[in-house]
Enzyme design. Structure first.
Site, mmCIF file in Angstrom:
data_model
loop_
_atom_site.group_PDB
_atom_site.id
_atom_site.type_symbol
_atom_site.label_atom_id
_atom_site.label_comp_id
_atom_site.label_asym_id
_atom_site.label_seq_id
_atom_site.Cartn_x
_atom_site.Cartn_y
_atom_site.Cartn_z
ATOM 1 N N THR A 139 -37.661 46.664 24.077
ATOM 2 C CA THR A 139 -37.585 46.403 25.416
ATOM 3 C C THR A 139 -38.084 47.416 26.187
ATOM 4 O O THR A 139 -38.603 47.431 27.564
ATOM 5 C CB THR A 139 -36.504 45.863 25.812
ATOM 6 N N THR A 151 -37.240 39.962 16.523
ATOM 7 C CA THR A 151 -36.621 40.713 15.175
ATOM 8 C C THR A 151 -37.004 40.027 13.998
ATOM 9 O O THR A 151 -36.621 40.350 12.945
ATOM 10 C CB THR A 151 -35.200 40.612 15.487
#
Length: 338
Positions: free
Chosen positions: A68, A161
């Protein structure tokens, strides 16, 4: 009352603002992932010189490694707006249409956990990513008609992920793809020193290395541990985060020299002591430590596997010789068959 693992990657609500303040804001401030940083630097400069949107970017890897933060840095380096959402938050095609049609030219559209997109919605991104067009069906039945919206040039950055759950058609539409790797002690120590400066924490080299060594290769974990060690140093120490203060604070938090916490060690002890080193099935192991099987598999086991403390076999999980050594236990002797 359930206590959260303070060094499990994942933000705590009360510390969201502080976590954001520790995020790097430029590529020069971003530590580690050198290959990706160099690749992005070239691509960003080239796109900016041409006045074009950057190619779509896929960032994969475990939580807490900076996906992020890097997406925000890309928008900042491009000097364009940053729009953020998450895969589970997109429930209808109208949600995607509203977000994409409102983008400014060359804007960065960040989708976290992109692998959790609904498959039907995922296909909506295909023409948007390739042709900057978004077909929308208006009405129902015989009166339905398809209207195509023209979209401004934009950069989709997807973070995941679980890269293996992405479909091939979606993955292949990302021109820049990179998998984050766990950080080494040198990079983590640099991150800890930078965060200590921002937090106005008195930190010496020994303290930085002690925290870095127990941070599980994850910057978010390093920052979390730094804040907890800072608290201990201010309340019970001299206010300086040195090697002794870090060791004492992390011992209180039950984080050992490998970064394992109480439940990590309980998992190892269960395999080594109760099941003679294994192999033991995941469900059986979960019952033995009173934890959900999915939590063991997704949260705890990856790091234990990375450190070579357990191994997965067709019959279940088994402890390695290194696990016995870390726990200070003698490995069982192999029984001769003849």
């Amino acid at each position: 009352m359930t206590l959260e693992r303070i060094h499990t990657p994942g933000a705590l609500d009360g510390e969201d603002e502080l976590d954001r303040s520790l995020r790097p804001r430029t590529l020069d401030e971003f530590v580690g992932q050198d290959g990706l940083r160099e690749q992005l630097q070239v691509s960003i400069e080239a796109a900016s010189a041409r006045g074009e949107a950057l190619d779509h970017v896929l960032l994969a890897g475990p939580p807490g490694l900076g996906k992020t933060s890097l997406a925000q840095i890309i928008a900042s380096e491009l000097e364009v707006p940053f729009v953020q959402t998450a895969g589970p938050a997109l429930e209808r095609k109208g949600d995607i249409a509203a977000l994409l049609s409102a983008l400014e030219p060359r804007a960065v559209f960040f989708v976290d956990e992109v692998h959790r997109l609904n498959r039907a919605l995922e296909e909506t991104f295909y023409p948007a990513m390739e042709d900057r067009r978004l077909p929308i069906t208006i009405g129902q039945g015989a009166g339905a008609r398809v209207v195509t919206l023209d979209l401004p040039p934009f950069t989709l950055i997807g973070a995941t992920t679980r890269a293996g759950l992405l479909t091939t058609p979606l993955r292949d539409r990302f021109g820049i793809q990179h998998r984050f790797e766990p950080y080494g002690p040198d990079d983590l120590a640099r991150i800890v020193r930078r965060s200590a400066t921002i937090l106005d924490v008195s930190l010496d080299e020994g303290g930085a290395w002690s925290i870095a060594a127990r941070s599980r290769g994850t910057p978010r974990v390093a920052n979390r541990l730094l804040k907890r060690v800072r608290d201990w140093a201010e309340v019970r120490g001299s206010g300086i985060v040195d090697d002794a203060a870090a060791d004492a604070a992390l011992a209180m938090l039950e984080v050992d020299e490998l970064g394992l916490d109480r439940l990590d060690r309980e998992i190892l002890t269960t395999i080594c002591a109760q099941f003679a080193g294994g192999p033991v099935g995941l469900t059986t192991q979960a019952i033995a430590v009173n934890e959900e099987a999915d939590t063991l598999e997704d949260v705890y086991e990856p790091y234990l596997l990375q450190r070579g403390l357990i191994q997965r076999t067709p019959r279940g999980r088994a402890a390695t010789a290194r696990a016995y050594e870390h726990l200070g236990m003698e490995p069982p002797r192999e029984t001769a068959l003849f």
